[in-house]
Design a protein around this motif. Structure first.
Motif, PDB file in Angstrom:
ATOM      1  N   UNK B  45       2.983 -97.971 -14.155  1.00 55.51           N
ATOM      2  CA  UNK B  45       1.738 -97.475 -13.143  1.00 55.51           C
ATOM      3  C   UNK B  45       1.063 -96.327 -14.026  1.00 55.51           C
ATOM      4  N   UNK B  48      -1.190 -97.512 -16.801  1.00 57.93           N
ATOM      5  CA  UNK B  48      -2.556 -98.096 -16.404  1.00 57.93           C
ATOM      6  C   UNK B  48      -3.416 -96.911 -16.310  1.00 57.93           C
ATOM      7  N   UNK B  49      -2.861 -95.931 -15.417  1.00 54.30           N
ATOM      8  CA  UNK B  49      -3.767 -94.727 -15.588  1.00 54.30           C
ATOM      9  C   UNK B  49      -4.371 -94.223 -16.711  1.00 54.30           C
ATOM     10  N   UNK B  53      -7.441 -97.239 -15.458  1.00 51.44           N
ATOM     11  CA  UNK B  53      -7.285 -97.625 -13.853  1.00 51.44           C
ATOM     12  C   UNK B  53      -7.238 -96.307 -13.293  1.00 51.44           C
ATOM     13  N   UNK B  54      -7.832 -95.992 -11.968  1.00 56.26           N
ATOM     14  CA  UNK B  54      -7.761 -94.844 -11.105  1.00 56.26           C
ATOM     15  C   UNK B  54      -8.260 -93.761 -11.830  1.00 56.26           C
TER      16      UNK B  54
END
Lengths: 146, 170
Positions: B45, B48-49, B53-54
């Motif tokens: 996760x 991904x950041x 992402x986000x």
């Protein structure tokens, strides 16, 4: 579909999918519970489409794995417990959408505390996903018909 | 090899493998899964950041997830050691197992500089190129470790040579 490698490849992708999914769910739920509070929830929820993608991967690979040995799964208690957890996950997600809880979470800014209802939702969600992991792991030990 | 045979034959190893109790092999395996999900899942996760992402979320607070990741990691190391002891002769000699350990070492190896980069990161400045590559390496490591773990279980070279009848519920 019947080649020997289809099963192992699908199970590997299934394993990667659930790890990505559970990781994103854990990060979002832990933030709702107050870990890493400086993270604003609205932009953090941009991780959700990736969780949805991972879920789709799990769904497709899960169906392929199942279709290769259907009777084994139909008679497996752990499999149905896992499905029950997934249904409850779906119900919880639907409920937080209908009640406006998802929208309330969108409004939680950097450093702010999430509402109590959203903390309760986060705990339920975490427990249900631990349940999915648990029963998924237990499937191989419930290999006999009941 | 003599050591591995001894390890596999200890009363603890045989109890773990042969006990019909849900508290033996199944529970240790579940804890292993839970630990690696926390460690690899949160790492992925975070990767991904770092890959964009986000990207509107500040980076520094992600460091708060590291204690959880380390806890998960050590739970999987301890339970993994127990599981390996029970199958010492087949597990340790399996080349996919060595690959899995190497990939885990890579994952942990890049997690340390990633954590340092999170600490150093200010506000909304872009993620440095080097950290971007660390995130790629971390993703390769964790996804690869999961794949190698499956391969260790399903593609045992000895078993494969005799009967390529694998897959489905084990």
């Amino acid at each position: 579909m019947n080649a020997w490698w289809v099963g192992p490849v699908c199970e590997t992708l299934h394993g990667i999918g659930i790890t990505v999914f559970v990781g994103i769910v854990a990060v979002l739920n832990l933030r709702a519970l107050g870990v890493a509070r400086p993270l604003p929830l609205a932009p953090l929820r941009r991780l959700l489409p990736w969780a949805a993608g991972a879920f789709l991967l799990q769904l497709v690979t899960g169906l392929v794995i199942m279709s290769r040995d259907l009777p084994v799964y139909v008679h497996n208690v752990a499999f149905w417990m896992k499905m029950l957890c997934l249904v409850l996950v779906g119900l919880a997600a639907g409920l937080s959408r209908v009640t406006g809880l998802s929208r309330a979470e969108e409004a939680v800014g950097a450093g702010e505390d999430a509402p109590a209802a959203s903390k309760a939702r986060a705990i339920i969600s975490l427990l249900l996903w631990v349940g999915v992991l648990y029963w998924g792991r237990m499937m191989q030990f419930f290999n006999t018909a009941f | 090899m003599a050591f591995l045979e001894w390890l596999e034959a200890t009363s603890f190893s045989t109890w773990l493998k042969l006990s019909p109790s849900i508290w033996a092999y199944p529970s240790v395996l579940f804890l292993h899964t839970l630990g690696l999900s926390a460690a690899a899942g949160c790492s992925l996760a975070l990767d991904l950041r770092l890959l964009g992402v986000a990207r509107a979320t500040p980076l520094a607070p992600y460091e708060r997830f590291f204690p959880l990741m380390w806890t998960g990691f050590w739970i999987s190391v301890l339970t993994g050691a127990v599981l390996v002891a029970a199958d010492a002769t087949t597990a340790v000699t399996n080349p996919f197992f060595s690959l899995k350990l190497a990939l885990i070492a890579l994952g942990i190896g890049v997690a340390v500089p990633i954590r340092r980069a999170l600490r150093a990161h200010q506000g909304s400045e872009p993620v440095p190129r080097a950290v971007w590559w660390l995130a790629i390496a971390s993703m390769v490591a964790w996804c690869g470790a999961i794949a190698a773990a499956h391969a260790t279980a399903y593609l045992d070279p000895a078993a494969l040579a005799s009967a390529p009848n694998i897959g489905g519920v084990q």
